[in-house]
Design a protein around this motif. Structure first.
Motif, short mmCIF file in Angstrom:
data_model
loop_
_atom_site.label_atom_id
_atom_site.label_comp_id
_atom_site.label_asym_id
_atom_site.label_seq_id
_atom_site.Cartn_x
_atom_site.Cartn_y
_atom_site.Cartn_z
N ARG A 142 6.69 12.26 2.13
CA ARG A 142 7.15 11.32 1.11
C ARG A 142 6.28 10.07 1.11
NH1 ARG A 142 12.63 8.38 1.64
NH2 ARG A 142 12.21 6.85 0.07
N ASN A 143 6.07 9.52 -0.07
CA ASN A 143 5.35 8.26 -0.21
C ASN A 143 6.40 7.14 -0.15
OD1 ASN A 143 3.86 6.01 -0.84
ND2 ASN A 143 3.15 6.76 -2.82
N THR A 144 6.45 6.45 0.97
CA THR A 144 7.42 5.35 1.13
C THR A 144 6.80 4.01 0.77
OG1 THR A 144 6.86 5.15 3.47
CG2 THR A 144 8.73 6.59 2.90
N LYS A 148 4.34 1.44 -2.02
CA LYS A 148 4.51 0.90 -3.37
C LYS A 148 3.37 1.25 -4.31
CE LYS A 148 7.57 -2.76 -2.07
NZ LYS A 148 7.73 -3.38 -0.85
N ARG A 149 2.40 2.02 -3.82
CA ARG A 149 1.29 2.49 -4.65
C ARG A 149 1.18 3.99 -4.52
NH1 ARG A 149 -2.27 -2.07 -2.35
NH2 ARG A 149 -1.67 -3.80 -3.67
N PRO A 150 0.50 4.67 -5.45
CA PRO A 150 0.34 6.13 -5.36
C PRO A 150 -0.37 6.53 -4.06
CG PRO A 150 -0.22 5.38 -7.56
CD PRO A 150 -0.04 4.14 -6.71
N LEU A 151 0.11 7.62 -3.47
CA LEU A 151 -0.46 8.16 -2.23
C LEU A 151 -1.40 9.30 -2.57
CD1 LEU A 151 -0.40 8.35 0.94
CD2 LEU A 151 1.43 10.04 0.63
N VAL A 152 -2.60 9.27 -1.99
CA VAL A 152 -3.59 10.32 -2.22
C VAL A 152 -3.97 10.93 -0.88
CG1 VAL A 152 -5.90 10.84 -3.09
CG2 VAL A 152 -4.51 9.11 -4.24
N ILE A 153 -3.76 12.24 -0.74
CA ILE A 153 -4.22 12.96 0.45
C ILE A 153 -5.70 13.24 0.22
CG2 ILE A 153 -3.97 15.03 1.88
CD1 ILE A 153 -1.46 13.27 1.91
N ALA A 174 0.83 -1.21 0.00
CA ALA A 174 0.00 0.00 0.00
C ALA A 174 0.86 1.26 0.00
CB ALA A 174 -0.90 0.00 1.23
N ALA A 175 0.23 2.39 -0.27
CA ALA A 175 0.89 3.69 -0.14
C ALA A 175 1.20 3.92 1.33
CB ALA A 175 -0.04 4.79 -0.66
N GLN A 176 2.26 4.67 1.61
CA GLN A 176 2.63 5.01 2.98
C GLN A 176 3.06 6.47 3.02
OE1 GLN A 176 2.09 2.92 5.43
NE2 GLN A 176 1.64 1.22 4.07
N PRO A 233 -2.11 12.51 -7.16
CA PRO A 233 -1.53 11.40 -6.38
C PRO A 233 -0.01 11.49 -6.42
CG PRO A 233 -3.21 10.61 -7.91
CD PRO A 233 -2.95 12.05 -8.25
N LEU A 234 0.62 11.06 -5.35
CA LEU A 234 2.07 11.09 -5.23
C LEU A 234 2.63 9.70 -5.51
CD1 LEU A 234 4.34 13.10 -4.46
CD2 LEU A 234 4.19 12.18 -2.15
N ALA A 235 3.48 9.60 -6.50
CA ALA A 235 4.04 8.31 -6.92
C ALA A 235 4.91 7.71 -5.81
CB ALA A 235 4.88 8.50 -8.18
N PRO A 236 5.05 6.39 -5.80
CA PRO A 236 5.93 5.74 -4.82
C PRO A 236 7.34 6.33 -4.88
CG PRO A 236 4.62 4.10 -5.96
CD PRO A 236 4.39 5.41 -6.66
N GLY A 237 7.89 6.66 -3.72
CA GLY A 237 9.24 7.22 -3.64
C GLY A 237 9.31 8.72 -3.84
#
Length: 145
Positions: free
Chosen positions: A58-60, A62-67, A30-32, A85-89
């Protein structure tokens, strides 16, 4: 299948349900979200000074992070929700602003909600002090229109 066997199978299925839900909540893919800091200290600001700041995250995962939302503990603290969305890494930023026309010591929070797997809500604290207005309105006078 006997009634007893059906009941046992049904009970087994029910007991698996919470474990599956827990596994989904702790999905390692999941996104982190990892905040650069857990709080921001303005220090001492002049009355009416710029209260605009930002914090990086930061998105640590493995999936895109959405606030999905940002809720502040007071109307005196506002924040912009990142749209994309924020890409992994990848690293993003949340811009926030405190109303510096409120003199005194303050400590407010923003709750940042996202699709992060293990910690979908993160609390970010904003604190500081605003000096008194150096030009307060005269007693009994009407403010200009």
């Amino acid at each position: 299948m006997t009634l007893r066997a059906s009941a046992a199978l049904f009970a087994a299925i029910l007991s698996i349900g919470p474990s599956v839900a827990q596994a989904q909540m702790q999905d390692p893919g999941a996104a982190q979200i990892m905040m650069e800091a857990s709080e921001f200290n303005y220090g001492v600001l002049d009355f009416g000074a710029s209260g605009s700041r930002m914090v990086k995250f930061r998105n640590t995962g493995k999936r895109p992070l959405v606030i999905t939302s940002i809720q502040s503990s007071c109307g005196c603290l506002t924040a912009e929700i990142p749209k994309a969305p924020l890409a992994p890494g990848a690293t993003g930023e949340i811009r926030f602003k405190y109303d510096t026309k409120r003199p005194g010591v303050f400590r407010k929070t923003m709750t940042i909600a996202s699709n992060a797997g293990t910690e979908p809500s993160v609390v970010f604290t904003v604190k500081g002090e605003i000096r008194p207005d150096p030009n307060p309105p005269a007693s009994g006078s009407m403010p200009p229109k």
